[in-house]
Design a protein around this motif. Structure first.
Motif, PDB file in Angstrom:
ATOM      1  N   LYS A  71      44.968  45.128  31.874  1.00 56.24           N
ATOM      2  CA  LYS A  71      45.391  43.772  31.507  1.00 56.24           C
ATOM      3  C   LYS A  71      44.455  42.733  32.107  1.00 56.24           C
ATOM      4  O   LYS A  71      44.068  41.772  31.440  1.00 56.24           O
ATOM      5  N   GLN A  72      44.092  42.950  33.367  1.00 55.01           N
ATOM      6  CA  GLN A  72      43.174  42.005  34.014  1.00 55.01           C
ATOM      7  C   GLN A  72      41.836  41.958  33.286  1.00 55.01           C
ATOM      8  O   GLN A  72      41.277  40.893  33.064  1.00 55.01           O
ATOM      9  N   ALA A  73      41.350  43.152  32.907  1.00 51.66           N
ATOM     10  CA  ALA A  73      40.058  43.199  32.211  1.00 51.66           C
ATOM     11  C   ALA A  73      40.135  42.463  30.882  1.00 51.66           C
ATOM     12  O   ALA A  73      39.197  41.780  30.484  1.00 51.66           O
ATOM     13  N   LEU A  74      41.285  42.582  30.225  1.00 51.06           N
ATOM     14  CA  LEU A  74      41.432  41.942  28.919  1.00 51.06           C
ATOM     15  C   LEU A  74      41.675  40.439  29.053  1.00 51.06           C
ATOM     16  O   LEU A  74      41.405  39.672  28.140  1.00 51.06           O
ATOM     17  N   ALA A  75      42.171  40.041  30.219  1.00 53.63           N
ATOM     18  CA  ALA A  75      42.519  38.635  30.409  1.00 53.63           C
ATOM     19  C   ALA A  75      41.287  37.765  30.608  1.00 53.63           C
ATOM     20  O   ALA A  75      41.313  36.573  30.341  1.00 53.63           O
ATOM     21  N   LYS A  76      40.219  38.345  31.124  1.00 54.57           N
ATOM     22  CA  LYS A  76      39.016  37.539  31.325  1.00 54.57           C
ATOM     23  C   LYS A  76      37.856  38.159  30.562  1.00 54.57           C
ATOM     24  O   LYS A  76      36.965  38.760  31.140  1.00 54.57           O
ATOM     25  N   PRO A  77      37.904  38.041  29.247  1.00 57.80           N
ATOM     26  CA  PRO A  77      36.881  38.692  28.440  1.00 57.80           C
ATOM     27  C   PRO A  77      35.518  38.044  28.627  1.00 57.80           C
ATOM     28  O   PRO A  77      35.417  36.822  28.715  1.00 57.80           O
ATOM     29  N   ALA A  78      34.504  38.868  28.726  1.00 53.81           N
ATOM     30  CA  ALA A  78      33.143  38.348  28.840  1.00 53.81           C
ATOM     31  C   ALA A  78      32.494  38.424  27.473  1.00 53.81           C
ATOM     32  O   ALA A  78      32.662  39.396  26.752  1.00 53.81           O
ATOM     33  N   VAL A  79      31.762  37.389  27.134  1.00 55.75           N
ATOM     34  CA  VAL A  79      31.138  37.334  25.808  1.00 55.75           C
ATOM     35  C   VAL A  79      30.161  38.494  25.652  1.00 55.75           C
ATOM     36  O   VAL A  79      29.390  38.802  26.556  1.00 55.75           O
ATOM     37  N   GLY A  80      30.219  39.145  24.507  1.00 51.34           N
ATOM     38  CA  GLY A  80      29.284  40.224  24.224  1.00 51.34           C
ATOM     39  C   GLY A  80      29.629  41.529  24.906  1.00 51.34           C
ATOM     40  O   GLY A  80      28.870  42.484  24.847  1.00 51.34           O
ATOM     41  N   SER A  95      36.098  39.174  20.880  1.00 52.49           N
ATOM     42  CA  SER A  95      36.158  38.424  19.634  1.00 52.49           C
ATOM     43  C   SER A  95      37.314  38.907  18.759  1.00 52.49           C
ATOM     44  O   SER A  95      37.708  38.245  17.821  1.00 52.49           O
ATOM     45  N   GLU A  96      37.830  40.095  19.079  1.00 46.59           N
ATOM     46  CA  GLU A  96      38.904  40.614  18.241  1.00 46.59           C
ATOM     47  C   GLU A  96      40.221  39.934  18.550  1.00 46.59           C
ATOM     48  O   GLU A  96      40.434  39.438  19.651  1.00 46.59           O
ATOM     49  N   GLU A  97      41.099  39.953  17.545  1.00 47.10           N
ATOM     50  CA  GLU A  97      42.333  39.187  17.681  1.00 47.10           C
ATOM     51  C   GLU A  97      43.319  39.811  18.660  1.00 47.10           C
ATOM     52  O   GLU A  97      43.813  39.159  19.557  1.00 47.10           O
ATOM     53  N   ASP A  98      43.559  41.100  18.441  1.00 49.38           N
ATOM     54  CA  ASP A  98      44.590  41.735  19.255  1.00 49.38           C
ATOM     55  C   ASP A  98      43.979  42.255  20.551  1.00 49.38           C
ATOM     56  O   ASP A  98      43.308  43.264  20.564  1.00 49.38           O
ATOM     57  N   LEU A  99      44.206  41.518  21.614  1.00 52.89           N
ATOM     58  CA  LEU A  99      43.610  41.891  22.895  1.00 52.89           C
ATOM     59  C   LEU A  99      44.650  42.448  23.857  1.00 52.89           C
ATOM     60  O   LEU A  99      44.449  42.462  25.055  1.00 52.89           O
ATOM     61  N   SER A 100      45.782  42.900  23.341  1.00 52.93           N
ATOM     62  CA  SER A 100      46.814  43.360  24.263  1.00 52.93           C
ATOM     63  C   SER A 100      46.496  44.758  24.775  1.00 52.93           C
ATOM     64  O   SER A 100      45.871  45.574  24.091  1.00 52.93           O
TER      65      SER A 100
END
Lengths: 658, 281
Positions: free
Chosen positions: A238-247, A362-367
């Motif tokens: 969850k933490q990794a998905l919460a702060k997405p890095a571009v690219g 960039s994807e919508e579903d980041l859960s």
């Protein structure tokens, strides 16, 4: 800013009231100006804290408890300081100890209370950590703040470096802080001493059900494998998905040892546990490799290796460069496992199936849930493709997921409103082409009349469990039909019904069938049950027990699709069948193909020698029928003899009605 | 405890031994009329070994400018002494390559050993040593004593690894505590039994020694190479800790701090290719 409240309760229970008062006062003093410290009061406080620390450090049973205590004590001395502990990892690297849970949750919730990874990085790069390790204590002023770093070490080992950061830290406190660090080091020393005997470890684990010595992470690890537990795995994800890095993507890898339940069953749980532990150990080693980290474009702190299920391990990869990079690493993992395990004086060769999935920001579903579901579908697909492989989730599968759902609801509807239909394909005696029965086939159509092939809906029905309900419907419907034809005085031939793997692994199969038949007053001799080899292997002992019970009840049980499963002869050896159906694959090439001819003839002979009758499926040409007739095959079925037809057509064409 | 260690040593002959072809090749070399051709003829009898030799000769270990495509050519390029070492290295790895272990995979074990060999060789070259391949072999064989421990005492070693992981206890110390003998002692004895030149026995036996002593250069260099590869975490022979650095061995090696960076870089860039030359089919 409100004064952070130190957990006074836990540490000062044994302090006298007056001391508590002076303590509170001195705390207020230090925070108001940070300079006007009153020496006598401070030393009273310092001594009080130290005195308690001495007693309690000694009672600490884990590194986690020791760290928590150090944190508590330093908060008493320096309430507004940011505090952090860099723990020496087993291989010499210093890492920020994770935050202690529960007891300090209230303090931790204040983000000011802990130092950040950036602080740590700065301290290392500036050489302050090294200075503290060398000298014991290092003090430095930087950007208007005072940093004090103290070494937690014994003569034997450097355990950690503690860091306090505050606007000002009075020099008077240096000695108490250092003394506390020494005390903590002694406690850690005692805790990490090598226990000479495993018996001692065992005893230890029994008194501390969650593993006792939590060494690296303060969070409780899985006691068997030493890996993180599922809860932490999900949290990291969850933490990794919460702060997405571009690219960059976030990846998940789920690993499952193929047929692991058989290891447990055949070799015992102790061996199974040991294998799982070795598996975890090897997996961790793979992910330590600089080449693997390089291949993924990550550093080791981007990883979380965890035990995510009873026999499933999982890895979160944050900051993943490209999803496809996971494939190479999955291959590497398999290499380390494929060489086998040496366990309890035997060599075990186990394969592992791996499901991979990744999402980019960039994807919508980041859960986390959806990513885990994708990885799980990939794992399931790896299993169903024959195991011992890795599969990367492809978003287009979502489509087939939708189809799956549609079929599921279609079947649900069909069960509700009699939407299924039964068709009948006649069976003939090869010698004289007399009708000897029929195979009952299930048909399903969409609401607009488009037929859905059984190859699409049967797997769905098996995966949802609807298969049992559908099978009940089939049996009831067939019984009604038999009764109806009997009442019309038509020939009383038997009918063959296909049963699923799930049903053959259920304990009450024969009771269930007998109950349905007796309900309609149909004799078991009127029903032949067909089972595939694959269905038997699912739970072999239960399947064999069921077949014996069914035969005792008077049913005939036929082995379907013979020759296509991987255990053909084994199933014949272990189970007593009434008959065998030669798969259409061995009929299609008859009679020209020499090998096929030999195989078909051999199957007929084996069946005869075993006292089974034999049915050839898929007869499509006269020459095939002639070949089988010359070899004394008992029964034939196929388009050449008769296609599956509706009950009305069957009645007219084959039962000679009206 | 003493008895347990003795029992273990008695059982060393349960392990696979070096293939006869290694001894035959060695003999072909020392015979007065011995020549590269006669050695090549011996080796060619074993197809998989000679294929492996060619792969290794063409790997980053030697960094040959042009590809060698025949065994005779390879032997001519690398020389007879070195040919002997490379035959030994490939024989040892292939004998143990496909035997399953427990918590440590055989692959991981060889990755560590090969990386240590590569690092030893890089250090020796840095120090201006000649015949640097003997340092590769020394590094490759330094932890060989762990294999008998894993194969003959799997449960005890499983226990030791578990304790090492949970309590950060030193694996070498745990070996001594649980088995009464360490991988260094066993390694030296095993290599002696195989009649491998003495220098490699000393490396296996003394690469963890800390005291002031008269170490041979191969030992001290391997001691440091082992520390480097453990810090780099390339493979593992079991331990996850970086071994303790001996002052005496550091002095003996003659290395300077500045030498470490290039050694590390070379080790990282070379090892992967050498690993696949030795391990992949």
């Amino acid at each position: 800013m409100p004064l952070p409240r130190p957990p006074l309760q836990s540490l000062t229970d044994s302090l006298t009231d007056s001391l508590t008062d002076s303590l509170a006062e001195s705390l207020t003093d230090t925070s108001s100006t940070g300079s006007a410290l009153q020496t006598p009061r401070l030393s009273a406080l310092a001594f009080a804290v130290l005195r308690l620390a001495i007693g309690r450090f000694d009672a600490c049973a884990s590194t986690q408890a020791t760290q928590s205590l150090l944190q508590e004590a330093s908060r008493l001395l320096l309430p507004q300081a940011r505090f952090g502990l860099m723990q020496r990892d087993i291989d010499g690297c210093l890492e920020l100890a994770e935050e202690p849970a529960e007891e300090l949750a209230t303090v931790i919730a204040d983000p000011v209370a802990t130092i950040s990874p950036e602080d740590i990085e700065h301290a290392i790069e500036s050489g302050w950590v090294a200075a503290a390790i060398k000298q014991g204590l290092h003090r430095v002023s930087w950007r208007g703040e005072t940093w004090v770093l103290a070494r937690l070490a014994s003569p034997r080992f450097v355990h950690a470096v503690a860091i306090w950061i505050r606007a000002e830290i009075p020099a008077l406190l240096h000695q108490p802080l250092l003394a506390m660090a020494d005390l903590a080091a002694l406690a850690l020393d005692r805790l990490t001493e090598a226990p000479a005997l495993a018996a001692e470890q065992k005893r230890h684990r029994e008194t501390h059900p969650f593993g006792g010595h939590a060494t690296r992470a303060v969070t409780a690890t899985d006691p068997l494998t030493g890996l993180a537990q599922r809860a932490q795995f999900v949290q990291v994800l969850k933490q990794a998905l919460a702060k997405p890095a571009v690219g960059q993507s976030v990846g998940v890898m789920l690993l499952n040892i193929d047929g692991f339940h058989r290891v447990n069953k055949e070799l015992g749980y102790a061996v199974g546990d040991q294998i799982l532990r070795s598996f975890a150990h090897r997996l961790e080693s793979v992910f330590r490799s600089p080449y693997v980290l390089q291949a993924l474009g990550i550093v080791s702190s981007d990883l979380c290796v965890a035990r995510t299920g009873a026999d499933e391990l999982g890895i979160v990869v944050a900051q993943l460069r490209a999803p496809d990079d996971l494939l190479g690493v999955a291959g590497e993992v398999q290499q380390h496992l494929a060489e086998g395990f040496f366990q309890g004086a035997q060599r075990l060769y186990l394969s592992v199936s791996i499901g991979l999935a990744a999402v980019s920001p960039s994807e919508e579903d980041l859960s986390a849930e959806s990513l885990l579901r994708s990885a799980d579908s990939a794992l399931k697909r790896a299993k169903s493709l024959g195991r011992n492989r890795f599969v990367l989730y492809d978003p287009v599968w979502g489509e087939s997921g939708v189809l799956h759902l549609r079929i599921e609801s279609l079947m649900h509807q069909a069960l509700q409103d009699n939407g299924f239909r039964l068709h009948y394909q006649p069976l003939f005696r090869v010698a004289d082409l007399a009708l000897v029965g029929a195979e009952v086939l299930l048909r399903l159509s969409t609401s607009d009349g488009v037929p859905v092939p059984p190859s699409s809906f049967i797997p769905v029905a098996e995966s949802t469990g609807q298969i049992v309900e559908i099978s009940d419907w089939v049996l009831h419907r067939l019984c009604q039909q038999i009764r109806q034809w009997d009442r019309q005085g038509l020939p009383a031939v038997p009918f063959s019904v296909n049963l699923s793997a799930i049903e053959f692994s259920q304990e009450d199969l024969s009771q269930r069938l007998s109950k349905i038949l007796s309900q309609h007053q149909v004799s078991p001799s009127r029903m032949h049950l067909e089972v595939t080899e694959t269905a038997i292997t699912r739970d072999e002992s239960q399947a064999v027990a069921n077949i014996n019970a069914l035969r005792a009840d008077g049913f005939e049980v036929w082995l379907d699709d013979f020759g296509t499963g991987y255990s053909s002869l084994k199933s014949l050896k272990n189970v007593c069948f009434s008959g065998i159906k030669i798969d259409r694959e061995f009929v299609a090439d008859l009679p020209a193909h020499a090998n096929t001819a030999v195989i078909a003839q051999s199957i007929i002979e084996i069946a005869r020698n075993l006292g089974c009758s034999v049915v050839a499926e898929g007869i499509e040409e006269p020459a095939q029928l002639e070949f089988l007739r010359l070899r004394h095959c008992d029964i034939g079925q196929g388009f050449h003899l008769g296609r599956p037809v509706s009950p009305q057509d069957f009645e007219h064409r084959y039962l000679g009605a009206g | 405890m003493k008895a347990r260690a003795d029992r273990l040593l008695d059982r060393l002959n349960e392990l696979p031994s070096l293939p006869a072809i290694y001894y035959q090749a060695r003999e072909a070399l020392v015979r007065p009329e011995g020549s590269l051709e006669s050695m090549a003829r011996v080796l060619e009898a074993d197809l998989s070994l000679s294929a492996r030799l060619l792969r290794v000769a063409n790997s980053a270990l030697y960094g040959l400018v042009s590809k060698v495509d025949s065994l005779t050519h390879a032997l001519a390029v690398i020389g007879t002494e070195e040919a002997h070492r490379i035959v030994l290295a490939t024989s040892v790895v292939s004998v143990f390559r496909d035997i399953p272990l427990g918590a440590v995979s055989m692959r991981s074990f060889w990755e560590h050993s090969i990386a240590t060999g590569v690092a030893s060789r890089a250090i020796a070259r840095r120090l201006g040593q000649t015949e640097v391949e003997r340092f590769y072999l020394a590094g490759l064989l330094h932890d060989i004593g762990r294999l008998p421990l894993y194969l003959l005492e799997p449960d005890a070693m499983g226990q030791a690894l578990q304790a090492h992981r949970e309590h950060r206890a030193d694996l070498l110390t745990l070996e001594a505590q649980i088995l009464g003998i360490t991988h260094t002692d066993v390694g030296a004895l095993l290599l002696e039994k195989w009649q491998i030149p003495r220098v490699y026995c000393e490396v296996a036996g003394r690469h963890h020694d800390l005291a002031e002593d008269d170490y041979c250069l191969e030992t001290s260099i391997t001691h440091i190479a082992d520390i480097i590869t453990n810090s780099l975490r390339i493979g593992s022979s079991g331990t996850r800790a970086v071994p303790v650095l001996s002052d005496a061995q550091w002095q003996r090696s003659g290395l300077e701090i500045e030498d470490l960076r290039p050694v590390v870089d070379l080790t990282l860039s070379t090892t992967k290719d050498v690993v696949s030359a030795f391990l992949e089919s």
